[in-house]
Write an enzyme that holds these catalytic residues in place. Structure first.
Site, PDB file in Angstrom:
ATOM      1  N   GLY A  11       0.632  -0.729   0.246  1.00  0.00           N
ATOM      2  CA  GLY A  11      -0.377  -0.094   0.086  1.00  0.00           C
ATOM      3  C   GLY A  11       1.374   1.328   0.744  1.00  0.00           C
ATOM      4  O   GLY A  11       0.033   2.720   0.613  1.00  0.00           O
ATOM      5  N   SER A  13       2.398   3.760  -2.033  1.00  0.00           N
ATOM      6  CA  SER A  13       1.926   4.879  -2.451  1.00  0.00           C
ATOM      7  C   SER A  13       0.397   5.861  -1.213  1.00  0.00           C
ATOM      8  O   SER A  13       0.028   6.779  -1.901  1.00  0.00           O
ATOM      9  CB  SER A  13       0.507   4.824  -4.463  1.00  0.00           C
ATOM     10  N   ARG A  15      -1.991   6.935   1.594  1.00  0.00           N
ATOM     11  CA  ARG A  15      -1.277   8.046   2.745  1.00  0.00           C
ATOM     12  C   ARG A  15      -0.514   7.234   4.110  1.00  0.00           C
ATOM     13  O   ARG A  15       0.274   8.036   3.850  1.00  0.00           O
ATOM     14  CB  ARG A  15      -2.769   8.733   3.395  1.00  0.00           C
ATOM     15  N   MET A  16      -1.268   6.449   4.361  1.00  0.00           N
ATOM     16  CA  MET A  16      -0.370   5.787   5.784  1.00  0.00           C
ATOM     17  C   MET A  16       0.730   5.260   4.949  1.00  0.00           C
ATOM     18  O   MET A  16       2.234   4.944   5.532  1.00  0.00           O
ATOM     19  CB  MET A  16      -0.814   4.441   5.915  1.00  0.00           C
ATOM     20  N   ASP A  37       2.124  -1.935  -4.271  1.00  0.00           N
ATOM     21  CA  ASP A  37       1.048  -1.433  -4.239  1.00  0.00           C
ATOM     22  C   ASP A  37      -0.005  -1.680  -5.243  1.00  0.00           C
ATOM     23  O   ASP A  37       0.256  -3.230  -5.554  1.00  0.00           O
ATOM     24  CB  ASP A  37       0.739   0.040  -4.686  1.00  0.00           C
ATOM     25  N   ASN A 108      -4.399   1.006  15.463  1.00  0.00           N
ATOM     26  CA  ASN A 108      -4.040   2.328  15.458  1.00  0.00           C
ATOM     27  C   ASN A 108      -3.017   2.005  16.749  1.00  0.00           C
ATOM     28  O   ASN A 108      -2.549   1.526  17.352  1.00  0.00           O
ATOM     29  CB  ASN A 108      -5.144   3.257  16.707  1.00  0.00           C
ATOM     30  N   PHE A 109      -1.899   3.076  15.879  1.00  0.00           N
ATOM     31  CA  PHE A 109      -0.377   2.494  16.193  1.00  0.00           C
ATOM     32  C   PHE A 109       0.313   4.290  16.918  1.00  0.00           C
ATOM     33  O   PHE A 109       1.323   4.418  17.093  1.00  0.00           O
ATOM     34  CB  PHE A 109       0.436   2.514  14.873  1.00  0.00           C
ATOM     35  N   HIS A 136     -12.876  11.226  11.654  1.00  0.00           N
ATOM     36  CA  HIS A 136     -12.128  11.672  10.618  1.00  0.00           C
ATOM     37  C   HIS A 136     -11.724  11.762   9.402  1.00  0.00           C
ATOM     38  O   HIS A 136     -13.038  12.389   9.482  1.00  0.00           O
ATOM     39  CB  HIS A 136     -12.265   9.701   9.967  1.00  0.00           C
ATOM     40  N   LYS A 140     -11.847   8.357   4.263  1.00  0.00           N
ATOM     41  CA  LYS A 140     -11.642   7.025   5.364  1.00  0.00           C
ATOM     42  C   LYS A 140     -12.668   6.099   4.869  1.00  0.00           C
ATOM     43  O   LYS A 140     -14.516   6.358   4.243  1.00  0.00           O
ATOM     44  CB  LYS A 140     -12.204   7.144   6.817  1.00  0.00           C
ATOM     45  N   THR A 147     -10.544   1.831  15.483  1.00  0.00           N
ATOM     46  CA  THR A 147      -9.538   1.890  16.686  1.00  0.00           C
ATOM     47  C   THR A 147     -10.639   2.605  17.731  1.00  0.00           C
ATOM     48  O   THR A 147     -11.678   2.405  18.608  1.00  0.00           O
ATOM     49  CB  THR A 147      -9.267   3.788  16.801  1.00  0.00           C
TER      50      THR A 147
HETATM   51  N1  LIG Z   1      -3.457   1.597  12.460  1.00  0.00           N
HETATM   52  C1  LIG Z   1      -2.952   2.547  12.094  1.00  0.00           C
HETATM   53  O1  LIG Z   1      -2.380   3.562  13.243  1.00  0.00           O
HETATM   54  C2  LIG Z   1      -3.734   2.952  11.347  1.00  0.00           C
HETATM   55  C3  LIG Z   1      -4.548   2.587  10.623  1.00  0.00           C
HETATM   56  N2  LIG Z   1      -4.824   3.255   9.295  1.00  0.00           N
HETATM   57  C4  LIG Z   1      -5.869   2.389   8.416  1.00  0.00           C
HETATM   58  O2  LIG Z   1      -5.079   1.587   6.952  1.00  0.00           O
HETATM   59  C5  LIG Z   1      -6.092   1.703   5.792  1.00  0.00           C
HETATM   60  C6  LIG Z   1      -5.476   2.629   5.075  1.00  0.00           C
HETATM   61  O3  LIG Z   1      -5.547   4.435   5.251  1.00  0.00           O
HETATM   62  P1  LIG Z   1      -4.560   4.753   4.066  1.00  0.00           P
HETATM   63  O4  LIG Z   1      -3.437   5.148   3.946  1.00  0.00           O
HETATM   64  O5  LIG Z   1      -5.280   6.244   4.264  1.00  0.00           O
HETATM   65  O6  LIG Z   1      -5.343   3.925   2.719  1.00  0.00           O
HETATM   66  P2  LIG Z   1      -4.810   4.943   1.322  1.00  0.00           P
HETATM   67  O7  LIG Z   1      -6.707   4.517   0.337  1.00  0.00           O
HETATM   68  O8  LIG Z   1      -4.513   5.989   1.096  1.00  0.00           O
HETATM   69  O9  LIG Z   1      -4.069   3.970   1.017  1.00  0.00           O
HETATM   70  C7  LIG Z   1      -4.075   2.341   0.792  1.00  0.00           C
HETATM   71  C8  LIG Z   1      -3.469   2.127  -0.486  1.00  0.00           C
HETATM   72  O10 LIG Z   1      -3.530   0.776  -0.061  1.00  0.00           O
HETATM   73  C9  LIG Z   1      -2.988   0.696  -1.890  1.00  0.00           C
HETATM   74  N3  LIG Z   1      -4.113  -0.862  -2.290  1.00  0.00           N
HETATM   75  C10 LIG Z   1      -5.079  -1.427  -3.026  1.00  0.00           C
HETATM   76  N4  LIG Z   1      -5.340  -2.740  -2.990  1.00  0.00           N
HETATM   77  C11 LIG Z   1      -3.891  -3.143  -2.645  1.00  0.00           C
HETATM   78  C12 LIG Z   1      -3.996  -4.794  -2.831  1.00  0.00           C
HETATM   79  N5  LIG Z   1      -4.303  -5.354  -2.857  1.00  0.00           N
HETATM   80  N6  LIG Z   1      -2.534  -4.848  -3.018  1.00  0.00           N
HETATM   81  C13 LIG Z   1      -1.404  -3.370  -2.438  1.00  0.00           C
HETATM   82  N7  LIG Z   1      -2.138  -1.962  -1.857  1.00  0.00           N
HETATM   83  C14 LIG Z   1      -3.347  -2.265  -2.534  1.00  0.00           C
HETATM   84  C15 LIG Z   1      -4.400   1.903  -3.117  1.00  0.00           C
HETATM   85  O11 LIG Z   1      -3.878   1.416  -3.663  1.00  0.00           O
HETATM   86  P3  LIG Z   1      -4.874   2.116  -4.884  1.00  0.00           P
HETATM   87  O12 LIG Z   1      -5.322   3.471  -4.530  1.00  0.00           O
HETATM   88  O13 LIG Z   1      -5.324   2.431  -6.188  1.00  0.00           O
HETATM   89  O14 LIG Z   1      -6.478   1.298  -4.678  1.00  0.00           O
HETATM   90  C16 LIG Z   1      -3.420   2.970  -1.925  1.00  0.00           C
HETATM   91  O15 LIG Z   1      -2.172   2.652  -2.227  1.00  0.00           O
HETATM   92  C17 LIG Z   1      -6.722   1.782   6.011  1.00  0.00           C
HETATM   93  O16 LIG Z   1      -7.590   0.671   6.768  1.00  0.00           O
HETATM   94  C18 LIG Z   1      -7.413   2.682   7.366  1.00  0.00           C
HETATM   95  O17 LIG Z   1      -8.242   2.467   8.297  1.00  0.00           O
HETATM   96  C19 LIG Z   1      -4.649   4.622   9.082  1.00  0.00           C
HETATM   97  C20 LIG Z   1      -3.664   5.650   9.947  1.00  0.00           C
HETATM   98  C21 LIG Z   1      -3.799   4.565  11.054  1.00  0.00           C
HETATM   99  O1  LIG Z   2      -8.557   5.038   7.699  1.00  0.00           O
HETATM  100  C1  LIG Z   2      -7.765   6.462   8.838  1.00  0.00           C
HETATM  101  O2  LIG Z   2      -6.884   6.954   8.797  1.00  0.00           O
HETATM  102  C2  LIG Z   2      -7.013   5.574  10.165  1.00  0.00           C
HETATM  103  N1  LIG Z   2      -7.684   4.900  10.383  1.00  0.00           N
HETATM  104  C3  LIG Z   2      -7.109   3.413  11.660  1.00  0.00           C
HETATM  105  C4  LIG Z   2      -8.847   3.177  12.410  1.00  0.00           C
HETATM  106  O3  LIG Z   2      -9.744   2.766  11.821  1.00  0.00           O
HETATM  107  O4  LIG Z   2      -8.943   3.133  13.214  1.00  0.00           O
HETATM  108  C5  LIG Z   2      -6.906   4.531  12.828  1.00  0.00           C
HETATM  109  C6  LIG Z   2      -6.436   5.762  12.479  1.00  0.00           C
HETATM  110  O5  LIG Z   2      -7.969   6.053  13.151  1.00  0.00           O
HETATM  111  C7  LIG Z   2      -6.385   6.673  11.198  1.00  0.00           C
END
Ligand SMILES: NC(=O)C1=CN([C@@H]2O[C@H](COP(=O)(O)OP(=O)(O)OC[C@H]3O[C@@H](n4cnc5c(N)ncnc54)[C@H](OP(=O)(O)O)[C@@H]3O)[C@@H](O)[C@H]2O)C=CC1
Ligand SMILES: O=C(O)C1=N[C@H](C(=O)O)C[C@H](O)C1
Length: 252
Positions: A11, A13, A15-16, A37, A108-109, A136, A140, A147
Site C-alpha cells: 500500500g 502509494s 496515505r499511510m 501497491d 492504531n499505532f 476522521h 476514509k 480504533t
Molecule cells: N493502524 C493505524 O494506526 C492506522 C490505520 N489506518 C488504516 O490503514 C488503511 C489504509 O489507510 P490509508 O493509507 O489512509 O488509505 P489509502 O487509500 O490512502 O491507501 C491504501 C493503499 O493501498 C493500495 N492497495 C489497494 N489494494 C491493494 C493491494 N491488493 N495490494 C497493495 N496495495 C493495495 C491502494 O491503491 P489504490 O488507491 O490504487 O487502490 C492505496 O495506495 C485503512 O484501513 C486505514 O483505516 C490508517 C491510519 C492509521
Molecule cells: O483511516 C484512517 O485514517 C485511520 N484508520 C484507523 C482506524 O480506522 O482506526 C486508525 C486511525 O484512526 C486512522
C-alpha cells in the site's frame, strides 16, 4: 553491528504507506527493500528478501496478504482496518502451523491513541455511561474506525468484568442511525469532516460529572513510532498480537 531489518511496505502509494516508506527510509536499523501497491505481485516481498512486511492497504485484501506472508515466513505488521474476531481467529490458527512467524495487527499505532484506549479501559468500571465518538477525514472507507471498535470492545470487557449492567438509555424512538452503532453494548458515533485526520473522544458519565478522554492525530507521522516499534519487535513475538498495548506493557 547487527544487520538491518529488511522491510517491505504494502500500500506504499497510499496515505499511510507513503508515510511509512519515508519513516523506514529515515530510521536506524531498518532498510526498505520493497514498496508495493495495488496490482503488484506479492512475490516481490520474498524476492526482495524482506523479513517484515507492513500492510496499510484496504480491508478487502489485508487478510489475504497476511496469510500469504505467513506462508512465506515473513513477519507482518498490519495497520489496515476491517479485522474481526473471525478473521483474527483464522490468522491465529494459521500461525500455529508457522512456528516462529509473528503478526501484529494494530488498529492504531499512535502512542497517544493506545494510551487513551488503556485509560478508557481503566476508567470504564467507575462510570455508569460511556459513548465513543470517532472523527476522521472524509476519504476514509470504513466506519466506525478500527480504533473505535477496539476502544468499545475494551470498555465492554472492563464493564463486564466489573459486573456493570447495560449503559442506561431510555430511547425507544429514533431515526435510524441517530444513536450510532452498537459495539458490544457501547454506542459508537462516526464523524467524517474535511480537514480532520484521525480523532477520538471517549465520554464517560456519572451523575453530576463527565470524564472526556480525547486523542488527536493531526498528522500521519503520529503513527510512525508505533509502526517502527512493531517492525522492530514482531520477530520476537511469534503468533498473533492484537493491538499495540502489549508492546507498550499496557495490558489487554
Ligand atoms: N493502524 C493505524 O494506526 C492506522 C490505520 N489506518 C488504516 O490503514 C488503511 C489504509 O489507510 P490509508 O493509507 O489512509 O488509505 P489509502 O487509500 O490512502 O491507501 C491504501 C493503499 O493501498 C493500495 N492497495 C489497494 N489494494 C491493494 C493491494 N491488493 N495490494 C497493495 N496495495 C493495495 C491502494 O491503491 P489504490 O488507491 O490504487 O487502490 C492505496 O495506495 C485503512 O484501513 C486505514 O483505516 C490508517 C491510519 C492509521
Ligand atoms: O483511516 C484512517 O485514517 C485511520 N484508520 C484507523 C482506524 O480506522 O482506526 C486508525 C486511525 O484512526 C486512522
Amino acid at each position: 553491528m547487527s544487520e538491518p531489518i529488511r522491510v517491505a511496505v504494502l500500500g506504499a502509494s497510499g496515505r499511510m504507506g507513503a508515510t511509512t516508506v519515508r519513516a523506514v527510509q529515515e530510521a536506524e536499523g531498518v532498510e526498505l527493500v520493497a514498496a508495493l501497491d495495488a496490482g503488484d505481485d506479492l512475490r516481490a516481498v520474498t524476492d526482495a528478501g524482506a523479513h517484515v512486511a507492513v500492510d496499510f492497504t484496504v480491508p478487502s485484501v489485508t487478510e489475504e496478504h497476511v496469510h500469504r506472508l505467513v506462508d512465506a515466513g515473513v513477519h507482518a505488521v498490519v495497520g489496515t482496518t476491517g479485522w474481526d474476531d473471525v478473521s483474527l481467529g483464522r490468522v491465529r490458527d494459521h500461525l500455529t502451523r508457522a512456528p516462529g512467524v509473528g503478526v501484529v495487527v494494530a488498529p492504531n499505532f499512535a502512542l497517544g491513541a493506545v494510551l487513551s484506549m488503556a485509560f478508557a479501559r481503566q476508567a470504564a468500571r467507575w462510570f455508569e455511561s460511556v459513548e465513543v465518538v470517532e472523527l476522521h477525514h472524509p476519504d476514509k472507507v470504513d466506519a466506525p474506525s478500527g480504533t473505535a471498535r477496539h476502544t468499545a470492545q475494551g470498555i465492554a470487557r472492563a464493564r463486564a468484568a466489573a459486573g456493570l449492567g447495560p449503559v442506561p438509555d431510555a430511547t425507544t424512538q429514533s431515526l435510524d442511525g441517530a444513536r450510532g452503532a452498537d459495539v458490544d453494548g457501547v454506542r459508537v458515533h462516526a464523524v467524517r469532516l474535511r480537514g480532520l485526520v484521525a480523532h477520538e473522544e471517549i465520554l464517560l458519565g456519572n451523575p453530576g460529572e463527565m470524564l472526556t478522554i480525547r486523542h488527536d492525530s493531526f498528522d500521519r507521522v503520529s503513527f510512525m513510532p508505533g509502526v517502527l516499534l512493531a517492525v522492530r519487535r514482531v520477530a520476537d513475538r511469534p503468533g498473533l498480537t492484537v493491538g499495540l498495548e502489549d508492546l507498550l506493557d499496557l495490558g489487554a
